[in-house]
Scaffold this motif. Structure first.
Motif, PDB file in Angstrom:
ATOM      1  N   GLU A  61      -2.974   0.879   4.193  1.00 54.61           N
ATOM      2  CA  GLU A  61      -2.883  -0.487   3.686  1.00 54.61           C
ATOM      3  C   GLU A  61      -2.372  -0.425   2.246  1.00 54.61           C
ATOM      4  OE1 GLU A  61      -5.623  -4.414   4.308  1.00 54.61           O
ATOM      5  OE2 GLU A  61      -6.545  -2.455   4.281  1.00 54.61           O
ATOM      6  N   SER A  62      -1.396  -1.280   1.942  1.00 56.66           N
ATOM      7  CA  SER A  62      -0.779  -1.251   0.624  1.00 56.66           C
ATOM      8  C   SER A  62      -1.024  -2.573  -0.106  1.00 56.66           C
ATOM      9  CB  SER A  62       0.726  -1.010   0.778  1.00 56.66           C
ATOM     10  OG  SER A  62       1.362  -1.095  -0.466  1.00 56.66           O
ATOM     11  N   PRO A  63      -1.348  -2.512  -1.402  1.00 58.18           N
ATOM     12  CA  PRO A  63      -1.590  -3.754  -2.142  1.00 58.18           C
ATOM     13  C   PRO A  63      -0.337  -4.631  -2.255  1.00 58.18           C
ATOM     14  CG  PRO A  63      -1.935  -1.815  -3.554  1.00 58.18           C
ATOM     15  CD  PRO A  63      -1.575  -1.333  -2.193  1.00 58.18           C
ATOM     16  N   ASP A  64       0.851  -4.041  -2.141  1.00 54.70           N
ATOM     17  CA  ASP A  64       2.085  -4.824  -2.238  1.00 54.70           C
ATOM     18  C   ASP A  64       2.447  -5.503  -0.913  1.00 54.70           C
ATOM     19  OD1 ASP A  64       3.123  -2.830  -0.615  1.00 54.70           O
ATOM     20  OD2 ASP A  64       4.537  -2.073  -2.097  1.00 54.70           O
ATOM     21  N   GLY A  65       1.612  -5.312   0.116  1.00 48.53           N
ATOM     22  CA  GLY A  65       1.827  -5.984   1.394  1.00 48.53           C
ATOM     23  C   GLY A  65       2.669  -5.216   2.385  1.00 48.53           C
ATOM     24  N   GLU A  66       3.240  -4.083   1.994  1.00 41.84           N
ATOM     25  CA  GLU A  66       4.058  -3.298   2.924  1.00 41.84           C
ATOM     26  C   GLU A  66       3.205  -2.177   3.518  1.00 41.84           C
ATOM     27  OE1 GLU A  66       8.084  -0.687   2.893  1.00 41.84           O
ATOM     28  OE2 GLU A  66       8.192  -2.609   1.874  1.00 41.84           O
ATOM     29  N   ASP A  67       2.327  -2.562   4.455  1.00 42.89           N
ATOM     30  CA  ASP A  67       1.466  -1.591   5.131  1.00 42.89           C
ATOM     31  C   ASP A  67       2.324  -0.640   5.958  1.00 42.89           C
ATOM     32  OD1 ASP A  67      -0.579  -3.056   4.027  1.00 42.89           O
ATOM     33  OD2 ASP A  67      -0.971  -4.178   5.870  1.00 42.89           O
ATOM     34  N   ARG A  68       1.826   0.572   6.152  1.00 44.21           N
ATOM     35  CA  ARG A  68       2.555   1.569   6.927  1.00 44.21           C
ATOM     36  C   ARG A  68       1.651   2.127   8.015  1.00 44.21           C
ATOM     37  NH1 ARG A  68       4.579   5.761   2.600  1.00 44.21           N
ATOM     38  NH2 ARG A  68       5.742   6.521   4.352  1.00 44.21           N
ATOM     39  N   GLU A  69       2.244   2.364   9.180  1.00 45.15           N
ATOM     40  CA  GLU A  69       1.523   2.970  10.298  1.00 45.15           C
ATOM     41  C   GLU A  69       2.306   4.177  10.769  1.00 45.15           C
ATOM     42  OE1 GLU A  69      -0.345   0.252  13.261  1.00 45.15           O
ATOM     43  OE2 GLU A  69       0.955  -1.203  12.253  1.00 45.15           O
ATOM     44  N   ASP A 109       6.785  -3.172   8.173  1.00 46.33           N
ATOM     45  CA  ASP A 109       7.299  -4.542   8.140  1.00 46.33           C
ATOM     46  C   ASP A 109       8.000  -4.704   6.795  1.00 46.33           C
ATOM     47  OD1 ASP A 109       7.821  -7.230   8.110  1.00 46.33           O
ATOM     48  OD2 ASP A 109       5.752  -7.852   8.469  1.00 46.33           O
ATOM     49  N   THR A 110       9.316  -4.860   6.814  1.00 50.61           N
ATOM     50  CA  THR A 110      10.077  -4.948   5.562  1.00 50.61           C
ATOM     51  C   THR A 110      10.169  -6.375   5.032  1.00 50.61           C
ATOM     52  OG1 THR A 110      12.220  -5.293   6.624  1.00 50.61           O
ATOM     53  CG2 THR A 110      11.502  -2.998   6.289  1.00 50.61           C
ATOM     54  N   GLY A 111       9.676  -7.359   5.795  1.00 52.67           N
ATOM     55  CA  GLY A 111       9.798  -8.754   5.396  1.00 52.67           C
ATOM     56  C   GLY A 111      11.023  -9.403   6.010  1.00 52.67           C
ATOM     57  N   GLU A 112      12.031  -8.604   6.351  1.00 49.92           N
ATOM     58  CA  GLU A 112      13.243  -9.105   6.987  1.00 49.92           C
ATOM     59  C   GLU A 112      13.373  -8.599   8.420  1.00 49.92           C
ATOM     60  OE1 GLU A 112      16.474  -7.946   4.491  1.00 49.92           O
ATOM     61  OE2 GLU A 112      15.707  -9.070   2.783  1.00 49.92           O
ATOM     62  N   ALA A 113      12.738  -7.496   8.699  1.00 52.35           N
ATOM     63  CA  ALA A 113      12.791  -6.871  10.026  1.00 52.35           C
ATOM     64  C   ALA A 113      11.643  -5.868  10.094  1.00 52.35           C
ATOM     65  CB  ALA A 113      14.130  -6.165  10.237  1.00 52.35           C
ATOM     66  N   VAL A 114      11.528  -5.234  11.238  1.00 55.09           N
ATOM     67  CA  VAL A 114      10.566  -4.149  11.396  1.00 55.09           C
ATOM     68  C   VAL A 114      11.360  -2.851  11.388  1.00 55.09           C
ATOM     69  CG1 VAL A 114       8.871  -3.096  12.923  1.00 55.09           C
ATOM     70  CG2 VAL A 114       8.943  -5.572  12.673  1.00 55.09           C
ATOM     71  N   SER A 115      10.944  -1.935  10.551  1.00 54.09           N
ATOM     72  CA  SER A 115      11.634  -0.649  10.436  1.00 54.09           C
ATOM     73  C   SER A 115      10.894   0.387  11.266  1.00 54.09           C
ATOM     74  CB  SER A 115      11.674  -0.214   8.972  1.00 54.09           C
ATOM     75  OG  SER A 115      12.213   1.079   8.858  1.00 54.09           O
ATOM     76  N   LEU A 116      11.621   1.037  12.164  1.00 57.90           N
ATOM     77  CA  LEU A 116      11.082   2.137  12.957  1.00 57.90           C
ATOM     78  C   LEU A 116      11.761   3.414  12.477  1.00 57.90           C
ATOM     79  CD1 LEU A 116      11.314   0.584  16.531  1.00 57.90           C
ATOM     80  CD2 LEU A 116       9.316   0.672  15.054  1.00 57.90           C
ATOM     81  N   ASP A 117      10.989   4.327  11.948  1.00 56.56           N
ATOM     82  CA  ASP A 117      11.518   5.602  11.477  1.00 56.56           C
ATOM     83  C   ASP A 117      10.933   6.713  12.334  1.00 56.56           C
ATOM     84  OD1 ASP A 117      12.620   4.115   9.420  1.00 56.56           O
ATOM     85  OD2 ASP A 117      11.105   4.694   7.958  1.00 56.56           O
ATOM     86  N   LEU A 118      11.787   7.559  12.848  1.00 55.61           N
ATOM     87  CA  LEU A 118      11.351   8.699  13.648  1.00 55.61           C
ATOM     88  C   LEU A 118      11.920   9.949  13.013  1.00 55.61           C
ATOM     89  CD1 LEU A 118      10.029   9.924  16.185  1.00 55.61           C
ATOM     90  CD2 LEU A 118      12.200   9.527  17.370  1.00 55.61           C
ATOM     91  N   TRP A 119      11.037  10.896  12.729  1.00 54.24           N
ATOM     92  CA  TRP A 119      11.532  12.153  12.188  1.00 54.24           C
ATOM     93  C   TRP A 119      10.750  13.321  12.728  1.00 54.24           C
ATOM     94  CZ3 TRP A 119       8.666   8.856   9.130  1.00 54.24           C
ATOM     95  CH2 TRP A 119       7.556   9.373   8.482  1.00 54.24           C
ATOM     96  N   SER A 120      11.410  14.455  12.717  1.00 46.88           N
ATOM     97  CA  SER A 120      10.801  15.704  13.170  1.00 46.88           C
ATOM     98  C   SER A 120      11.034  16.744  12.091  1.00 46.88           C
ATOM     99  CB  SER A 120      11.443  16.173  14.479  1.00 46.88           C
ATOM    100  OG  SER A 120      11.259  15.206  15.486  1.00 46.88           O
ATOM    101  N   HIS A 129       6.440  15.679  15.079  1.00 46.02           N
ATOM    102  CA  HIS A 129       7.244  14.486  15.312  1.00 46.02           C
ATOM    103  C   HIS A 129       6.428  13.293  14.807  1.00 46.02           C
ATOM    104  CE1 HIS A 129       9.782  16.914  17.919  1.00 46.02           C
ATOM    105  NE2 HIS A 129       8.679  17.313  18.535  1.00 46.02           N
ATOM    106  N   THR A 130       7.045  12.437  14.001  1.00 49.47           N
ATOM    107  CA  THR A 130       6.335  11.311  13.412  1.00 49.47           C
ATOM    108  C   THR A 130       7.109  10.018  13.640  1.00 49.47           C
ATOM    109  OG1 THR A 130       5.486  12.756  11.674  1.00 49.47           O
ATOM    110  CG2 THR A 130       5.324  10.387  11.287  1.00 49.47           C
ATOM    111  N   LEU A 131       6.391   8.963  14.052  1.00 52.61           N
ATOM    112  CA  LEU A 131       6.947   7.624  14.175  1.00 52.61           C
ATOM    113  C   LEU A 131       6.241   6.753  13.153  1.00 52.61           C
ATOM    114  CD1 LEU A 131       8.596   5.384  15.609  1.00 52.61           C
ATOM    115  CD2 LEU A 131       6.634   5.103  17.138  1.00 52.61           C
ATOM    116  N   GLU A 132       7.018   6.124  12.278  1.00 52.93           N
ATOM    117  CA  GLU A 132       6.462   5.232  11.263  1.00 52.93           C
ATOM    118  C   GLU A 132       6.956   3.817  11.536  1.00 52.93           C
ATOM    119  OE1 GLU A 132       6.605   4.339   6.464  1.00 52.93           O
ATOM    120  OE2 GLU A 132       7.725   6.028   7.256  1.00 52.93           O
ATOM    121  N   ILE A 133       6.054   2.844  11.447  1.00 45.14           N
ATOM    122  CA  ILE A 133       6.411   1.438  11.614  1.00 45.14           C
ATOM    123  C   ILE A 133       6.083   0.706  10.315  1.00 45.14           C
ATOM    124  CG2 ILE A 133       5.908  -0.693  12.864  1.00 45.14           C
ATOM    125  CD1 ILE A 133       5.241   0.993  15.282  1.00 45.14           C
TER     126      ILE A 133
END
Length: 88
Positions: A10-18, A35-46, A29-33
């Motif tokens: 949970e982030s105080p600036d409102g950009e929570d990360r999962e 909310d950018t305020g304009e879209a949802v960003s899905l990042d996948l990295w290994s 392997h990691t999947l990060e979700i």
């Protein structure tokens, strides 16, 4: 050996990360979700996490519209409902 984990930051600036992470052998392997305020960003990295392995990582980032997120939610819900019926 495979391990799975989930982290919510949970982030105080409102950009929570999962994060969802799965480690299989020397690769994580990691999947990060986000909310950018304009879209949802899905990042996948290994990345290689074994200290003896050569350094290596790969990353893909996708920005999904909120309309597409609603479609994904509906699809995932149908999949879960189908498996609950099969398992029940």
């Amino acid at each position: 050996m495979t391990t799975d984990s989930y982290v919510f930051e949970e982030s105080p600036d409102g950009e929570d990360r999962e994060f969802w992470a799965q480690t299989a052998g020397s690769i994580c392997h990691t999947l990060e979700i986000r909310d950018t305020g304009e879209a949802v960003s899905l990042d996948l990295w290994s990345e290689a996490i074994d200290l003896d392995a050569p350094e290596w990582s790969g990353r893909v980032e996708m920005h999904i519209t909120y309309s597409d997120v609603r479609k994904m939610i509906a699809r995932l819900t149908r999949i879960c409902e189908r498996h609950e019926l099969d398992l029940g």
